[in-house]
Design a protein around this motif. Structure first.
Motif, short mmCIF file in Angstrom:
data_model
loop_
_atom_site.label_atom_id
_atom_site.label_comp_id
_atom_site.label_asym_id
_atom_site.label_seq_id
_atom_site.Cartn_x
_atom_site.Cartn_y
_atom_site.Cartn_z
N SER A 291 0.88 -1.31 -0.08
CA SER A 291 -0.06 -0.05 -0.04
C SER A 291 0.73 1.12 0.02
CB SER A 291 -1.09 0.03 1.22
OG SER A 291 -0.21 -0.31 2.45
N ARG A 292 0.26 2.39 -0.70
CA ARG A 292 1.16 3.41 -0.48
C ARG A 292 1.06 4.13 0.89
NH1 ARG A 292 2.63 6.39 -5.21
NH2 ARG A 292 2.29 5.26 -6.94
N PHE A 293 2.36 4.63 1.23
CA PHE A 293 2.27 5.27 2.60
C PHE A 293 3.39 6.66 2.02
CE2 PHE A 293 5.45 2.18 2.00
CZ PHE A 293 6.61 2.47 2.46
N PRO A 294 3.17 7.50 3.06
CA PRO A 294 3.78 8.65 2.97
C PRO A 294 5.27 8.57 3.03
CG PRO A 294 2.15 9.05 4.55
CD PRO A 294 2.29 7.56 4.32
N GLY A 295 5.97 8.95 1.93
CA GLY A 295 7.29 8.63 1.69
C GLY A 295 7.66 7.29 1.13
N SER A 296 6.65 6.62 0.57
CA SER A 296 7.07 5.54 -0.25
C SER A 296 7.66 5.74 -1.61
CB SER A 296 5.69 4.65 -0.37
OG SER A 296 4.68 5.35 -1.10
N GLY A 297 7.13 6.83 -2.25
CA GLY A 297 7.80 7.08 -3.39
C GLY A 297 9.25 7.40 -3.14
#
Lengths: 282, 299, 384
Positions: free
Chosen positions: A103-109
């Protein structure tokens, strides 16, 4: 293979052209390696090139007993434990990272691009950086500290990319079913997720072990005063001009092949048991 | 029982995020300590004076001046770019052909996987060993020269085979083609076979199908493979050092020589320049495709 | 706060038999889409209930919220009177059967079925005894040592069922349980599911997009559309007396027609449509104003049809059109008409003619035909 027989008449020239490229590539890939395995059994009078002057274990003897290298056994006694530690950490950290990245989470990018950066950054530059960092903070570089970290920066991106591919095919409904049946998170992980992902985790372990065992550029400035096997080989390329170096190549590659064989065998075994055909049981 | 009761104040999204953070923490820590900080240290050392293993916090641009004003730097980069370009073309052509053969022409999936593994196995063995395994083949007395002379094709041994750009590129191709094969293989495996039948039904010739169907759908694989191959070549130092017979140097092998003579700041400045150039190259390539989408949700 | 006050006591005691009540359930996703938009629904204990609707109507989201795999953005879910939002599936007393079954591929049938006992720490001998009992109930005893990949689709479904019922849940939730099976097995499993529900006496909530499947098994059919419940009634009522044109069209087997009210008296309404056709039907007690548009449905199998030539057209409750298609369906013939003066958006008019009647006086494509029906076959629809 009834299927290939059925349409065998429809193989066009691209099959033969590409097939020829493939065969040539495999010969190109293995030919030189086979050459040095052969040359490592060169007779005592033989040189670095063909022809073979007899067959002997002379150069292995030179390598191990006569100490043609500085400290091969010492290097092995560091390289193998290091590879095992890197392997274990790579599997654990990649598995956790793979779970998180579903799942995407803040900072995953940002983290993802950091992983890619770690993969494509020139190994020797990282090696210098880690070496300097340890000096600046007053720590000694050592195989089990700085070199361990340097190697993880190389194995983790591979482990993680493999995990991404594995999780791409892993249905979340297994975890939901487990939860539905009353398992807690730890039980779900241990009884469901890990066993199902086991073949993929063995693949990650294979990468972790072999990439660590053969790592050179990132280890060069981070292993301190004691060498690992690839650095022993490197120093031999600089000053040894006898087939001993081929003997070392044969030995270390032999060990790699054992690890590869065991890993792939284990994966094949699990897959076959799991996908076993109905017919096989009846 | 009590643990699963709804916790007031913590929404499911928040607790899912906390879990993600906890899982990703070890990865983030390793990358921070062993990638981010070391690269920052390299940058720091490159702009500081440095004496006797002490960083003297006095800002200086000397190191960059010395790196950037040197003719050697320019010629090193030109050499590496040339080698990278040659390697890129060779690995792309071989990698694309091998992947296409495995995916589209081997009919049994099991055989395809077996042949794919055959290509992968050497990747799990020592790069240094694989590199030096070319020495007995390419040398003046090597297998290739002996064979050519024996067959009467040449009278004198070919000199360009070893310790030349040729031997360097051969080693690169030998070591790095797998990095091209894997992403292209992946991209090709995802193509639905019925597209070929559809293209064929629409009257497309074979070359048209390749150009307008296969190539666009494998673009992401080509891009990824290209990033790997180009950065690996640009970051190499031992292949150039050994396979050119010491005549050529690469950007990184020059750093290695600097380090050997304890010229840390100069090496650091050179490393910083290389990182900037590589980052720019990768960023330019990345504009072509969303790598994250490709890799994370690879389907 | 005391834990006991947060957990309703009856949530963990299986005295109830699975009465489910949804109160104001809303599910809004992070991207803002509303999957479920304020649903209120009662399912009595021991009911076989089908959630029916096209894909994307929110039925699976509904099911997953009851199961505890998704949390409602708002509203309450009560099982036997206690709010279960925030509780784990085990505390809810629910069990779910997943669409693709989600059988653990590394465990054999027995271990899959015994999984839930294993995670509760029940010893090997006891859990296998219990698992074998349930495996026998679904007639898989011979296959107990097989892995899921070695089973057929129907066998896999039985394993999934056994795994779900071993804990004797109060509510069994089935997500498209028959969609992975072929037509033959689907019919067989359909009746087995119904039979199992009768034996266990617990509530089944079954999600499907197939109308025939729903009416065949369910006591209660809940028709959903874009996050709303549009009708919740016994199967026969939903089929015979659809509440709205949407339900009539979705359930099938109905012609939907409309006209403007000309008069209402003593529960009898007369309508006239744009083409001048007159209709008369009984309407309920609701007060209706003349001039209002009213939709009604007529069952396709209750329509009579004849060639226009030589027939007299009744003044009321009859339509005339051009035969566009004739499809033989085995027990009946489906005749499709394009009505005279039909607007482009109007549904075609369909009559199901009994096989014998049809071949007694066949009607061909491009014939003009008249179709008529008794007033009792008409059913007024609620405005949407």
């Amino acid at each position: 293979m009834a299927q290939s027989k059925l349409s065998a008449d429809r193989r066009g020239w691209p099959f033969y052209a590409l097939g020829a490229v493939f065969v040539a590539y495999v010969v190109f890939l293995y030919g030189p390696m086979v050459c040095i395995y052969l040359l490592s059994f060169q007779g005592p009078q033989g040189g670095l090139s063909f022809p073979m002057r007899g067959v002997s274990l002379h150069w292995f003897d030179q390598l191990i007993e006569q100490g043609d290298t500085g400290d091969l056994m010492g290097a092995l006694s560091r390289s193998i434990p290091l590879a095992l530690i890197v392997m274990a950490l790579t599997v654990l950290i990649s598995l956790a990272g793979g779970l998180a990245f579903r799942s995407r989470f803040p900072g995953s990018g940002t983290l993802f691009y950091l992983v890619i950066a770690s993969l494509v950054a020139p190994g020797y530059v990282l090696s210098i950086g880690i070496g300097l960092m340890f000096q600046m903070f007053g720590f000694e570089t050592n195989w089990y500290t700085s070199a361990l970290g340097a190697q993880l920066s190389w194995t983790l991106p591979f482990g993680l990319l493999i995990m991404f591919a594995i999780f791409g095919r892993f249905s979340r409904s297994y975890e939901e079913a487990s939860r539905d049946l009353g398992a807690n998170q730890l039980q779900t992980m241990w009884l469901v997720v890990v066993p199902i992902l086991l073949p993929g985790m063995i693949a990650v372990a294979l990468f972790g072990f072999t990439l660590s065992y053969d790592e050179f550029a990132r280890t060069l400035q981070t292993t301190g005063s004691t060498n690992t096997v690839p650095i022993e080989i490197w120093s031999m390329t600089q000053n040894v001009t006898s087939p001993s170096i081929y003997a070392l190549g044969t030995l270390t590659t032999g060990l790699s092949f054992v690890v590869i064989g065991v890993s792939l065998g284990a994966i094949a075994l699990i897959q076959r048991r799991r996908l076993g055909s109905v017919a096989g049981q009846e | 029982m009590a643990a699963t009761v709804r916790k007031p104040g913590l929404s499911p999204i928040m607790s899912a995020r906390l879990k993600s953070f906890a899982l990703v923490l070890p990865l983030a820590l390793v990358l921070l300590v062993f990638v981010v900080v070391p690269l920052a240290v390299v940058l720091a050392v490159s702009v500081f004076r440095y004496d006797n293993f002490e960083v003297i916090p006095a800002f200086t641009f000397e190191n960059y001046q010395s790196v950037l004003s040197s003719h050697l730097t320019l010629s090193l980069y030109l050499t590496m770019l040339k080698l990278a370009a040659m390697t890129w073309i060779c690995t792309l052509l071989i990698g694309y052909s091998v992947a296409a053969f495995l995916v589209f022409h081997v009919r049994s999936r099991l055989v395809a996987i077996g042949l794919f593994l055959l290509c992968t196995v050497p990747f799990w063995t020592s790069n240094v060993i694989r590199m030096i395994s070319w020495l007995p083949l390419l040398g003046k007395q090597g297998v290739i020269n002996q064979a050519l002379m024996a067959s009467g094709l040449i009278q004198e041994p070919l000199q360009f085979l070893l310790f030349s750009d040729f031997s360097v590129v051969v080693s690169y191709v030998h070591l790095f083609t797998i990095f091209m094969i894997v992403p292209i293989f992946n991209a090709m495996s995802r193509i639905d076979r019925s597209l070929f039948e559809a293209a064929h039904d629409a009257g497309a010739a074979r070359w048209q199908t390749v150009l307008w169907v296969v190539l666009p759908l494998t673009k992401s694989g080509i891009v990824l493979g290209s990033i790997f191959v180009v950065t690996l070549v640009m970051g190499d130092f031992y292949v150039v050092k050994v396979m050119s017979g010491g005549t050529d140097a690469s950007v990184v092998s020059a750093m290695y020589d600097d380090i050997s003579t304890l010229l840390f700041p100069h090496a650091a400045a050179s490393a910083a320049v290389l990182m900037i150039i590589l980052t720019a190259m990768v960023a330019a390539i990345l504009r072509l495709v969303d790598v994250r989408k490709e890799l994370v949700s690879g389907r | 706060m005391d834990i006991e006050t947060l957990v309703p006591m009856n949530a963990s005691t299986a005295t109830g038999r699975g009465a489910v009540e949804l109160a104001g359930i809303v599910k809004r996703y992070a991207d803002g889409t509303l999957a479920v938009d304020g649903i209120n629904l009662r399912i009595a204990s021991g009911t076989y209930c089908c959630l029916l609707g096209p894909s994307g109507c929110g039925k699976t989201t509904m099911l997953r919220m009851i199961a505890g795999h998704e949390t409602p953005s708002d509203g309450e879910i009560l099982i036997d009177g206690g709010n279960v939002v925030g509780l784990s599936p085990r505390e809810r007393g629910t069990a779910m059967m997943f669409q693709s079954y989600a059988l653990f591929p590394h465990l054999n049938v027995r271990d899959n079925v015994a999984f839930t006992l294993r995670v509760r720490g029940i010893g090997k001998a006891e859990r296998y005894r219990e698992a074998d009992r349930v495996i026998e109930q679904v007639q898989l005893t011979e296959l107990a040592q097989r892995l899921p990949a070695q089973l057929s689709g129907g066998q896999q479904q039985r394993v999934a069922l056994a795994r779900a019922i071993i804990t004797r849940p109060r509510v069994l939730l089935l997500d498209e349980p028959l969609s992975a099976l072929d037509e033959f097995l689907r019919l067989q499993m359909r009746s087995e599911l119904r039979e199992l529900q009768r034996q266990l006496g617990i509530t089944f909530i079954h999600v499907t997009h197939t109308q025939l499947e729903a009416v065949a098994v369910a006591d209660q059919v809940v028709v959903m559309d874009r996050g709303h419940v549009v009708q919740s009634d016994p199967a026969r009522t939903v089929y015979a007396e659809p509440r709205s044109a949407y339900v009539a069209r979705f359930m099938g087997g109905q012609n939907v027609l409309a006209g403007k009210l000309e008069s209402v008296a003593d529960g009898l309404a007369t309508l006239r449509d744009a083409a001048g056709r007159g209709f008369a039907l009984r309407v309920g007690g609701a007060v209706r104003a003349t001039g209002q548009r009213l939709q009604f449905s007529v069952r396709r199998d209750h329509v009579r049809i004849a060639k226009l030539a030589g027939a007299t057209v009744p003044p009321l409750n009859a339509v005339v059109g051009l035969v566009r298609a004739v499809e033989y369906q085995g027990t009946f013939v489906k005749v499709t008409l394009t009505l005279d003066a039909a607007a482009a958006e109007d549904d075609p008019f369909v009559a199901y003619v009994e096989e014998g009647d049809y071949f007694a006086g066949p009607i061909g494509i491009a014939d003009r035909a008249v179709a008529w029906w008794e007033m009792d076959e008409m059913h007024a629809l609620a405005a949407e």
